[in-house]
Motif scaffolding. Structure first.
Motif, PDB file in Angstrom:
ATOM      1  N   VAL A 200       0.852  -1.182   0.000  1.00 35.26           N
ATOM      2  CA  VAL A 200       0.000   0.000   0.000  1.00 35.26           C
ATOM      3  C   VAL A 200       0.890   1.234   0.000  1.00 35.26           C
ATOM      4  CG1 VAL A 200      -1.775   1.307   1.228  1.00 35.26           C
ATOM      5  CG2 VAL A 200      -1.830  -1.202   1.253  1.00 35.26           C
ATOM      6  N   THR A 201       0.590   2.150  -0.911  1.00 33.76           N
ATOM      7  CA  THR A 201       1.287   3.435  -0.954  1.00 33.76           C
ATOM      8  C   THR A 201       0.266   4.516  -0.638  1.00 33.76           C
ATOM      9  OG1 THR A 201       2.723   2.581  -2.701  1.00 33.76           O
ATOM     10  CG2 THR A 201       2.717   4.962  -2.351  1.00 33.76           C
ATOM     11  N   LEU A 202       0.559   5.343   0.346  1.00 32.24           N
ATOM     12  CA  LEU A 202      -0.396   6.352   0.809  1.00 32.24           C
ATOM     13  C   LEU A 202       0.167   7.755   0.623  1.00 32.24           C
ATOM     14  CD1 LEU A 202      -1.289   4.574   4.142  1.00 32.24           C
ATOM     15  CD2 LEU A 202      -2.901   4.952   2.286  1.00 32.24           C
ATOM     16  N   ASP A 203      -0.687   8.662   0.168  1.00 36.30           N
ATOM     17  CA  ASP A 203      -0.292  10.062   0.048  1.00 36.30           C
ATOM     18  C   ASP A 203      -0.613  10.784   1.354  1.00 36.30           C
ATOM     19  OD1 ASP A 203       0.468  12.519  -0.849  1.00 36.30           O
ATOM     20  OD2 ASP A 203      -1.313  12.874  -2.086  1.00 36.30           O
ATOM     21  N   GLY A 204       0.089  10.393   2.409  1.00 40.45           N
ATOM     22  CA  GLY A 204      -0.083  11.033   3.705  1.00 40.45           C
ATOM     23  C   GLY A 204      -1.218  10.444   4.526  1.00 40.45           C
TER      24      GLY A 204
ATOM     25  N   ALA B  22      -8.803   2.685   3.049  1.00 37.81           N
ATOM     26  CA  ALA B  22      -9.521   1.648   3.791  1.00 37.81           C
ATOM     27  C   ALA B  22     -10.907   1.420   3.197  1.00 37.81           C
ATOM     28  CB  ALA B  22      -9.626   2.029   5.263  1.00 37.81           C
ATOM     29  N   GLN B  23     -11.623   2.499   2.896  1.00 36.92           N
ATOM     30  CA  GLN B  23     -12.960   2.382   2.305  1.00 36.92           C
ATOM     31  C   GLN B  23     -12.901   1.655   0.963  1.00 36.92           C
ATOM     32  OE1 GLN B  23     -15.091   6.124   1.854  1.00 36.92           O
ATOM     33  NE2 GLN B  23     -16.381   5.269   0.231  1.00 36.92           N
ATOM     34  N   ALA B  24     -11.934   2.032   0.120  1.00 38.93           N
ATOM     35  CA  ALA B  24     -11.806   1.408  -1.194  1.00 38.93           C
ATOM     36  C   ALA B  24     -11.490  -0.080  -1.071  1.00 38.93           C
ATOM     37  CB  ALA B  24     -10.719   2.119  -2.001  1.00 38.93           C
ATOM     38  N   LEU B  25     -10.640  -0.431  -0.110  1.00 37.42           N
ATOM     39  CA  LEU B  25     -10.287  -1.842   0.086  1.00 37.42           C
ATOM     40  C   LEU B  25     -11.482  -2.664   0.565  1.00 37.42           C
ATOM     41  CD1 LEU B  25      -6.754  -1.516   1.712  1.00 37.42           C
ATOM     42  CD2 LEU B  25      -7.297  -2.787  -0.372  1.00 37.42           C
TER      43      LEU B  25
ATOM     44  N   ASP C  67     -16.425 -10.945  -2.999  1.00 36.79           N
ATOM     45  CA  ASP C  67     -16.859 -11.963  -2.039  1.00 36.79           C
ATOM     46  C   ASP C  67     -15.774 -12.322  -1.024  1.00 36.79           C
ATOM     47  OD1 ASP C  67     -18.893 -13.545  -0.994  1.00 36.79           O
ATOM     48  OD2 ASP C  67     -18.246 -15.337  -2.086  1.00 36.79           O
ATOM     49  N   CYS C  68     -14.979 -11.330  -0.628  1.00 40.93           N
ATOM     50  CA  CYS C  68     -14.028 -11.526   0.469  1.00 40.93           C
ATOM     51  C   CYS C  68     -14.610 -10.932   1.746  1.00 40.93           C
ATOM     52  CB  CYS C  68     -12.692 -10.851   0.158  1.00 40.93           C
ATOM     53  SG  CYS C  68     -11.715 -11.691  -1.104  1.00 40.93           S
ATOM     54  N   THR C  69     -14.322 -11.556   2.855  1.00 42.71           N
ATOM     55  CA  THR C  69     -14.870 -11.096   4.141  1.00 42.71           C
ATOM     56  C   THR C  69     -13.809 -10.454   5.029  1.00 42.71           C
ATOM     57  OG1 THR C  69     -14.523 -13.312   5.044  1.00 42.71           O
ATOM     58  CG2 THR C  69     -16.705 -12.823   4.136  1.00 42.71           C
ATOM     59  N   ASN C  70     -12.569 -10.470   4.555  1.00 44.80           N
ATOM     60  CA  ASN C  70     -11.493  -9.924   5.377  1.00 44.80           C
ATOM     61  C   ASN C  70     -10.484  -9.211   4.480  1.00 44.80           C
ATOM     62  OD1 ASN C  70     -10.069  -9.479   7.796  1.00 44.80           O
ATOM     63  ND2 ASN C  70      -8.743 -11.235   7.408  1.00 44.80           N
ATOM     64  N   VAL C  71      -9.753  -8.273   5.066  1.00 51.91           N
ATOM     65  CA  VAL C  71      -8.689  -7.558   4.362  1.00 51.91           C
ATOM     66  C   VAL C  71      -7.428  -7.641   5.207  1.00 51.91           C
ATOM     67  CG1 VAL C  71      -7.894  -5.359   3.431  1.00 51.91           C
ATOM     68  CG2 VAL C  71     -10.315  -5.961   3.282  1.00 51.91           C
ATOM     69  N   ARG C  72      -6.337  -8.043   4.593  1.00 51.98           N
ATOM     70  CA  ARG C  72      -5.061  -8.103   5.305  1.00 51.98           C
ATOM     71  C   ARG C  72      -4.036  -7.225   4.589  1.00 51.98           C
ATOM     72  NH1 ARG C  72      -3.528 -13.175   4.566  1.00 51.98           N
ATOM     73  NH2 ARG C  72      -1.618 -12.868   3.347  1.00 51.98           N
ATOM     74  N   VAL C  73      -3.361  -6.386   5.364  1.00 51.06           N
ATOM     75  CA  VAL C  73      -2.330  -5.513   4.812  1.00 51.06           C
ATOM     76  C   VAL C  73      -0.969  -6.116   5.105  1.00 51.06           C
ATOM     77  CG1 VAL C  73      -1.278  -3.230   4.939  1.00 51.06           C
ATOM     78  CG2 VAL C  73      -3.759  -3.467   5.082  1.00 51.06           C
ATOM     79  N   GLU C  74      -0.153  -6.287   4.074  1.00 49.14           N
ATOM     80  CA  GLU C  74       1.169  -6.860   4.270  1.00 49.14           C
ATOM     81  C   GLU C  74       2.247  -5.790   4.414  1.00 49.14           C
ATOM     82  OE1 GLU C  74       1.927  -9.760   1.204  1.00 49.14           O
ATOM     83  OE2 GLU C  74       0.791 -11.305   2.287  1.00 49.14           O
TER      84      GLU C  74
ATOM     85  N   PRO D 282       5.706   3.147   7.061  1.00 52.34           N
ATOM     86  CA  PRO D 282       5.398   2.262   8.191  1.00 52.34           C
ATOM     87  C   PRO D 282       4.630   2.946   9.307  1.00 52.34           C
ATOM     88  CG  PRO D 282       7.667   1.959   7.474  1.00 52.34           C
ATOM     89  CD  PRO D 282       7.147   3.142   6.737  1.00 52.34           C
ATOM     90  N   GLU D 283       4.836   4.251   9.481  1.00 51.44           N
ATOM     91  CA  GLU D 283       4.141   4.957  10.559  1.00 51.44           C
ATOM     92  C   GLU D 283       2.634   5.052  10.319  1.00 51.44           C
ATOM     93  OE1 GLU D 283       5.498   8.089   7.572  1.00 51.44           O
ATOM     94  OE2 GLU D 283       6.258   6.215   8.439  1.00 51.44           O
ATOM     95  N   LEU D 284       2.179   4.777   9.087  1.00 48.89           N
ATOM     96  CA  LEU D 284       0.749   4.838   8.771  1.00 48.89           C
ATOM     97  C   LEU D 284       0.082   3.460   8.820  1.00 48.89           C
ATOM     98  CD1 LEU D 284       0.767   7.368   5.782  1.00 48.89           C
ATOM     99  CD2 LEU D 284       0.308   7.828   8.199  1.00 48.89           C
ATOM    100  N   ARG D 285       0.885   2.430   9.025  1.00 45.28           N
ATOM    101  CA  ARG D 285       0.346   1.069   9.006  1.00 45.28           C
ATOM    102  C   ARG D 285      -0.713   0.868  10.092  1.00 45.28           C
ATOM    103  NH1 ARG D 285       1.820  -4.021   7.199  1.00 45.28           N
ATOM    104  NH2 ARG D 285       0.902  -5.685   8.436  1.00 45.28           N
ATOM    105  N   GLU D 286      -0.422   1.320  11.315  1.00 45.83           N
ATOM    106  CA  GLU D 286      -1.365   1.120  12.422  1.00 45.83           C
ATOM    107  C   GLU D 286      -2.672   1.858  12.160  1.00 45.83           C
ATOM    108  OE1 GLU D 286      -1.744   1.675  17.282  1.00 45.83           O
ATOM    109  OE2 GLU D 286       0.114   2.242  16.246  1.00 45.83           O
ATOM    110  N   ALA D 287      -2.573   3.077  11.650  1.00 46.81           N
ATOM    111  CA  ALA D 287      -3.784   3.849  11.362  1.00 46.81           C
ATOM    112  C   ALA D 287      -4.633   3.156  10.302  1.00 46.81           C
ATOM    113  CB  ALA D 287      -3.402   5.252  10.887  1.00 46.81           C
TER     114      ALA D 287
END
Length: 395
Positions: free
Chosen positions: A345-349, A357-360, A368-375, A380-385
């Motif tokens: 995932v690449t985020l612009d801030g 998150a909404q798009a995912l 038909d997926c029930t879960n989303v996992r971010v690898e 990295p500081e935005l991963r928790e958010a």
């Protein structure tokens, strides 16, 4: 040299961006009543590609505009079924594209060019072309395999004589593809598949080009000559020869170094309405031209599927994320069972986190997926958010 009329309208960069978004179906309420076929008619071309991660690109294009429209609904909207008349056909436009059947006459110039072109590439054995036409006339719509074979070897490029013949017939317009079966083209005689009112090459090259330039300009909203030419892969001089009679009007756009043309209808009312938040196929016509994407959105977009893995920056099939009329990040997706995996995932801030998150989550529900996992998150500081936002959206 053609003298271009003086532009009468000046657009800010923001106005041009919003006009482009509305023209492409991303600003304002989606036209759900006309559905997938309406999207196709509005865009004029939907690119096909073999890559399938979340879904194939021609499925992702209407999804991005309409939301979670059923994937079977998408296929049924494009391809001819049973005795119904075709709504679309496949031909060479921006690339291999699904095109509204009403555009068949507009590509007469390209069919003529292919017919006049010397034989190239694959060898065509004597008599095979005629045999393919004869077999289709006798047996009805067939795939290349049903015609007698698609490949001589396992190599993707090593076509059989039959495949060479039927592809040449498709380029010439004697054969048409109005259906795909298991991703294989189904070929039929154009005289049988295309409605009689449309089955003609009566338009001369100039009229074909004039119409395609006008349609491309309306699909783009506003664009440079290069933008308009790229839409159906026309030459610059072809655009120059007809643009004055295309119905488009010259404009200037803040920050654009080249002259631009706009759909006059797009200039009549300010582009307002709700913005769509979504993942975009890299082959979506909003972003398929890199120079235009950089000029309008300040976003450098490159498909890395054919880049060696070690040299990829954003991932194999990195999908731009559209939110608030801006491109705010990228997601390189995959699927594991009923989990949508965001491999990178690449985020612009930080402000991009809720939109990504909404798009995912919406994309996960669509496939038909029930879960989303971010690898991996590039910041990295935005991963928790992002993880927290996803958990909220999935709850």
């Amino acid at each position: 040299m053609t003298t271009l009329p003086r532009p009468t309208t000046e657009l800010s960069a923001d106005e041009a961006r919003r006009i482009a978004l509305r023209a492409q179906g991303f600003l304002g309420a989606p036209d759900r009543r006309s559905g997938v076929r309406g999207v196709l008619r509005h865009l004029g071309a939907v690119q096909l590609d073999t890559i399938s991660v979340l879904a194939r690109s021609h499925e992702l294009v209407p999804y991005a505009r309409l939301g979670a429209v059923g994937r079977r609904t998408v296929e049924d909207a494009y391809w001819k079924k049973d005795s119904e008349p075709p709504h679309a056909f496949e031909y060479w436009s921006h690339a291999a594209c699904i095109l509204p059947v009403e555009e068949w006459p507009h590509f007469a110039f390209r069919r003529r060019a292919y017919r006049d072109r010397p034989h190239w590439g694959h060898d065509l054995p004597d008599g095979v072309y005629e045999q393919v036409i004869k077999q289709l006339r006798a047996e009805g719509p067939l795939t290349a395999t049903e015609l007698g074979g698609a490949k001589r070897t396992s190599e993707w490029w090593d076509w059989s004589g039959t495949k060479v013949a039927v592809e040449r017939a498709l380029m010439h317009g004697e054969v048409v593809c109005v259906e795909r079966r298991g991703w294989k083209r189904v070929y039929d005689l154009a005289e049988r598949a295309i409605p009689q009112a449309l089955l003609h090459d009566e338009l001369d090259d100039t009229e074909c080009l004039r119409r395609l330039v006008g349609l491309a300009g309306r699909a783009l909203g506003v664009g440079t000559r290069a933008d308009i030419a790229d839409y159906h892969r026309l030459k610059a001089e072809q655009v120059d020869a007809v643009i004055a009679g295309s119905g488009l009007v010259p404009v200037t756009v803040e920050g654009w170094s080249k002259p631009a043309w706009a759909d006059p209808a797009a200039l009549e009312t300010p582009p307002r309405g709700r913005h769509r938040t979504t993942l975009l196929s890299p082959f979506d016509s909003l972003v398929w031209e890199r120079a235009r994407t950089e000029r309008i959105f300040g976003f450098t977009h490159r498909l890395e599927a054919y880049v060696p893995k070690a040299k990829r920056v954003h991932g194999y099939f990195a999908m731009p994320v559209l939110a608030g009329g801006r491109l705010v990040g990228r997601v390189d997706p995959a699927r594991e069972g009923r989990t949508l995996v965001a491999k990178q995932v690449t985020l612009d801030g930080h402000k991009a986190v809720p939109a990504v998150a909404q798009a995912l989550v919406e994309a996960a529900g669509w496939v038909d997926c029930t879960n989303v996992r971010v690898e991996r998150v590039d910041a990295p500081e935005l991963r928790e958010a992002l993880t927290l936002e996803l958990a909220r959206a999935l709850a």
